[in-house]
Design a protein around this motif. Structure first.
Motif, PDB file in Angstrom:
ATOM      1  N   THR A 237      21.103  29.388  53.177  1.00  0.00           N
ATOM      2  CA  THR A 237      21.798  28.318  53.885  1.00  0.00           C
ATOM      3  C   THR A 237      23.029  28.872  54.579  1.00  0.00           C
ATOM      4  O   THR A 237      23.515  29.952  54.251  1.00  0.00           O
ATOM      5  N   THR A 238      23.539  28.140  55.505  1.00  0.00           N
ATOM      6  CA  THR A 238      24.790  28.501  56.157  1.00  0.00           C
ATOM      7  C   THR A 238      25.926  28.103  55.227  1.00  0.00           C
ATOM      8  O   THR A 238      25.949  27.007  54.703  1.00  0.00           O
ATOM      9  N   MET A 239      26.859  29.030  55.007  1.00  0.00           N
ATOM     10  CA  MET A 239      27.970  28.772  54.104  1.00  0.00           C
ATOM     11  C   MET A 239      29.273  28.798  54.877  1.00  0.00           C
ATOM     12  O   MET A 239      29.410  29.505  55.854  1.00  0.00           O
ATOM     13  N   SER A 240      30.241  28.025  54.416  1.00  0.00           N
ATOM     14  CA  SER A 240      31.564  28.080  55.026  1.00  0.00           C
ATOM     15  C   SER A 240      32.468  28.936  54.141  1.00  0.00           C
ATOM     16  O   SER A 240      32.306  28.986  52.931  1.00  0.00           O
ATOM     17  N   TYR A 241      33.405  29.608  54.779  1.00  0.00           N
ATOM     18  CA  TYR A 241      34.270  30.530  54.067  1.00  0.00           C
ATOM     19  C   TYR A 241      35.717  30.298  54.436  1.00  0.00           C
ATOM     20  O   TYR A 241      36.040  29.874  55.536  1.00  0.00           O
ATOM     21  N   THR A 242      36.577  30.625  53.500  1.00  0.00           N
ATOM     22  CA  THR A 242      37.989  30.778  53.815  1.00  0.00           C
ATOM     23  C   THR A 242      38.288  32.245  53.555  1.00  0.00           C
ATOM     24  O   THR A 242      37.475  32.943  52.953  1.00  0.00           O
ATOM     25  N   THR A 243      39.406  32.722  53.984  1.00  0.00           N
ATOM     26  CA  THR A 243      39.715  34.129  53.752  1.00  0.00           C
ATOM     27  C   THR A 243      40.991  34.265  52.938  1.00  0.00           C
ATOM     28  O   THR A 243      41.810  33.371  52.889  1.00  0.00           O
ATOM     29  N   VAL A 244      41.097  35.410  52.298  1.00  0.00           N
ATOM     30  CA  VAL A 244      42.317  35.795  51.594  1.00  0.00           C
ATOM     31  C   VAL A 244      42.930  36.880  52.462  1.00  0.00           C
ATOM     32  O   VAL A 244      42.232  37.797  52.886  1.00  0.00           O
ATOM     33  N   PRO A 245      44.220  36.792  52.776  1.00  0.00           N
ATOM     34  CA  PRO A 245      44.823  37.825  53.622  1.00  0.00           C
ATOM     35  C   PRO A 245      44.518  39.225  53.085  1.00  0.00           C
ATOM     36  O   PRO A 245      44.603  39.472  51.879  1.00  0.00           O
ATOM     37  N   GLU A 246      44.110  40.118  53.989  1.00  0.00           N
ATOM     38  CA  GLU A 246      43.680  41.451  53.581  1.00  0.00           C
ATOM     39  C   GLU A 246      44.746  42.219  52.823  1.00  0.00           C
ATOM     40  O   GLU A 246      44.433  43.006  51.947  1.00  0.00           O
ATOM     41  N   ASN A 247      46.019  42.004  53.137  1.00  0.00           N
ATOM     42  CA  ASN A 247      47.057  42.780  52.469  1.00  0.00           C
ATOM     43  C   ASN A 247      47.320  42.317  51.041  1.00  0.00           C
ATOM     44  O   ASN A 247      48.108  42.923  50.336  1.00  0.00           O
ATOM     45  N   THR A 248      46.681  41.240  50.588  1.00  0.00           N
ATOM     46  CA  THR A 248      46.874  40.817  49.205  1.00  0.00           C
ATOM     47  C   THR A 248      45.771  41.336  48.286  1.00  0.00           C
ATOM     48  O   THR A 248      45.891  41.243  47.076  1.00  0.00           O
ATOM     49  N   ILE A 249      44.697  41.880  48.861  1.00  0.00           N
ATOM     50  CA  ILE A 249      43.604  42.453  48.066  1.00  0.00           C
ATOM     51  C   ILE A 249      43.583  43.957  48.310  1.00  0.00           C
ATOM     52  O   ILE A 249      43.539  44.412  49.446  1.00  0.00           O
ATOM     53  N   VAL A 250      43.627  44.715  47.218  1.00  0.00           N
ATOM     54  CA  VAL A 250      43.610  46.168  47.272  1.00  0.00           C
ATOM     55  C   VAL A 250      42.390  46.650  46.489  1.00  0.00           C
ATOM     56  O   VAL A 250      42.092  46.126  45.411  1.00  0.00           O
ATOM     57  N   PHE A 251      41.704  47.635  47.029  1.00  0.00           N
ATOM     58  CA  PHE A 251      40.540  48.211  46.363  1.00  0.00           C
ATOM     59  C   PHE A 251      40.938  49.581  45.818  1.00  0.00           C
ATOM     60  O   PHE A 251      41.577  50.366  46.507  1.00  0.00           O
ATOM     61  N   ARG A 252      40.566  49.836  44.565  1.00  0.00           N
ATOM     62  CA  ARG A 252      40.899  51.117  43.923  1.00  0.00           C
ATOM     63  C   ARG A 252      39.816  51.466  42.917  1.00  0.00           C
ATOM     64  O   ARG A 252      39.054  50.603  42.470  1.00  0.00           O
ATOM     65  N   PRO A 253      39.764  52.754  42.505  1.00  0.00           N
ATOM     66  CA  PRO A 253      38.806  53.138  41.462  1.00  0.00           C
ATOM     67  C   PRO A 253      39.100  52.404  40.155  1.00  0.00           C
ATOM     68  O   PRO A 253      40.253  52.140  39.823  1.00  0.00           O
ATOM     69  N   ALA A 254      38.048  52.072  39.425  1.00  0.00           N
ATOM     70  CA  ALA A 254      38.203  51.412  38.127  1.00  0.00           C
ATOM     71  C   ALA A 254      38.658  52.418  37.084  1.00  0.00           C
ATOM     72  O   ALA A 254      38.160  53.541  37.028  1.00  0.00           O
ATOM     73  N   ALA A 255      39.597  52.008  36.267  1.00  0.00           N
ATOM     74  CA  ALA A 255      40.059  52.813  35.142  1.00  0.00           C
ATOM     75  C   ALA A 255      39.359  52.325  33.879  1.00  0.00           C
ATOM     76  O   ALA A 255      38.812  51.215  33.845  1.00  0.00           O
ATOM     77  N   LYS A 256      39.410  53.127  32.843  1.00  0.00           N
ATOM     78  CA  LYS A 256      38.779  52.760  31.578  1.00  0.00           C
ATOM     79  C   LYS A 256      39.262  51.398  31.083  1.00  0.00           C
ATOM     80  O   LYS A 256      38.480  50.570  30.617  1.00  0.00           O
ATOM     81  N   GLU A 257      40.561  51.148  31.234  1.00  0.00           N
ATOM     82  CA  GLU A 257      41.124  49.881  30.754  1.00  0.00           C
ATOM     83  C   GLU A 257      40.705  48.679  31.609  1.00  0.00           C
ATOM     84  O   GLU A 257      40.939  47.540  31.226  1.00  0.00           O
ATOM     85  N   ASP A 258      40.060  48.912  32.756  1.00  0.00           N
ATOM     86  CA  ASP A 258      39.580  47.823  33.613  1.00  0.00           C
ATOM     87  C   ASP A 258      38.209  47.298  33.191  1.00  0.00           C
ATOM     88  O   ASP A 258      37.789  46.217  33.623  1.00  0.00           O
ATOM     89  N   VAL A 259      37.514  48.046  32.371  1.00  0.00           N
ATOM     90  CA  VAL A 259      36.122  47.705  32.036  1.00  0.00           C
ATOM     91  C   VAL A 259      36.010  46.344  31.347  1.00  0.00           C
ATOM     92  O   VAL A 259      35.090  45.571  31.646  1.00  0.00           O
TER      93      VAL A 259
END
Length: 176
Positions: free
Chosen positions: A4-26
Motif C-alpha cells: 500500500t501507499t504509506m505516508s511518512y514524516t521525517t526526523v531531521p537528519e542531524n538528530t540521527i547518527v549511525f555508528r557501529p554497534a558496541a557490545k553494550e548495545d546488544v
C-alpha cells in the motif's frame, strides 16, 4: 499484493547518527528485535551477540542525540552465492555475499525514513569497509518490499527460506 501507499514524516537528519554497534548495545538491539518481529522469527539475544562479536563491521545502530538507540541493521558474510538457513547461520569473514539479518526501528520512530536512511548508511559503510562484497541480499515480508526498493534493493521473488509462518521474499542490492 498487500503493498500500500504509506505516508511518512521525517526526523531531521542531524538528530540521527549511525555508528557501529558496541557490545553494550546488544541488549537494546535485542529489545528492538523482539518488538519488531514475531517471536518465532526474532533473532535471540545470543544470535545478536554472536553477530556483534563476530561481524562487528556489519552491525550498525541508529542513535538519537548520540545516545538513545532507535534502530539497527546487522548482517553477516557468506562464501555461498545463495541465501539459505545455513549461509545465514554463520559468519565467513572471507565471504563476498553480505546477508542482512535484521533491520529494526523503534516503533515510536517508524515511518520517519529512519530505516531507509539506516540502510543507505549501512550500504555505504560496508562498501567502504570491504570492497570484496559483490552483493547484499535479505529476506523480507511482502509489505516491506517498498522499503527495500526505496533503499536500492531489487526484488528477486519468493524466498525458499522458511522462517516462521509467513512467506518471505528475497531482495538483492549490487554495488555500482
Amino acid at each position: 499484493s498487500i503493498i500500500t501507499t504509506m505516508s511518512y514524516t521525517t526526523v531531521p537528519e542531524n538528530t540521527i547518527v549511525f555508528r557501529p554497534a558496541a557490545k553494550e548495545d546488544v541488549a537494546r538491539c535485542a529489545e528492538l528485535e523482539a518488538a519488531g518481529y514475531p517471536s518465532d522469527e526474532a533473532a535471540s539475544p545470543e544470535s545478536l551477540a554472536f553477530r556483534q562479536a563476530n561481524a562487528p563491521d556489519y552491525f550498525l545502530v541508529a542513535t538519537k542525540n548520540d545516545d538513545e538507540i532507535v534502530g539497527f541493521v546487522c548482517g553477516t558474510l557468506t562464501a555461498s552465492s545463495d541465501l539459505t538457513h545455513e549461509s545465514m547461520s554463520e559468519h565467513e569473514s572471507a565471504g563476498t555475499l553480505l546477508c542482512i539479518h535484521s533491520v529494526c526501528v523503534d516503533e515510536a520512530y517508524r515511518r520517519k525514513k529512519i530505516a531507509t536512511r539506516a540502510l543507505k548508511a549501512y550500504l555505504t559503510c560496508v562498501s567502504q569497509i570491504n570492497s570484496q562484497i559483490t552483493e547484499v541480499r535479505l529476506i523480507c515480508k511482502e509489505k516491506l518490499i517498498p522499503l527495500y526498493e526505496g533503499a536500492g534493493f531489487r526484488l528477486l521473488g519468493a524466498s525458499s527460506i522458511q522462517h516462521g509462518k509467513d512467506q518471505w521474499f528475497e531482495c538483492l542490492y549490487t554495488f555500482d
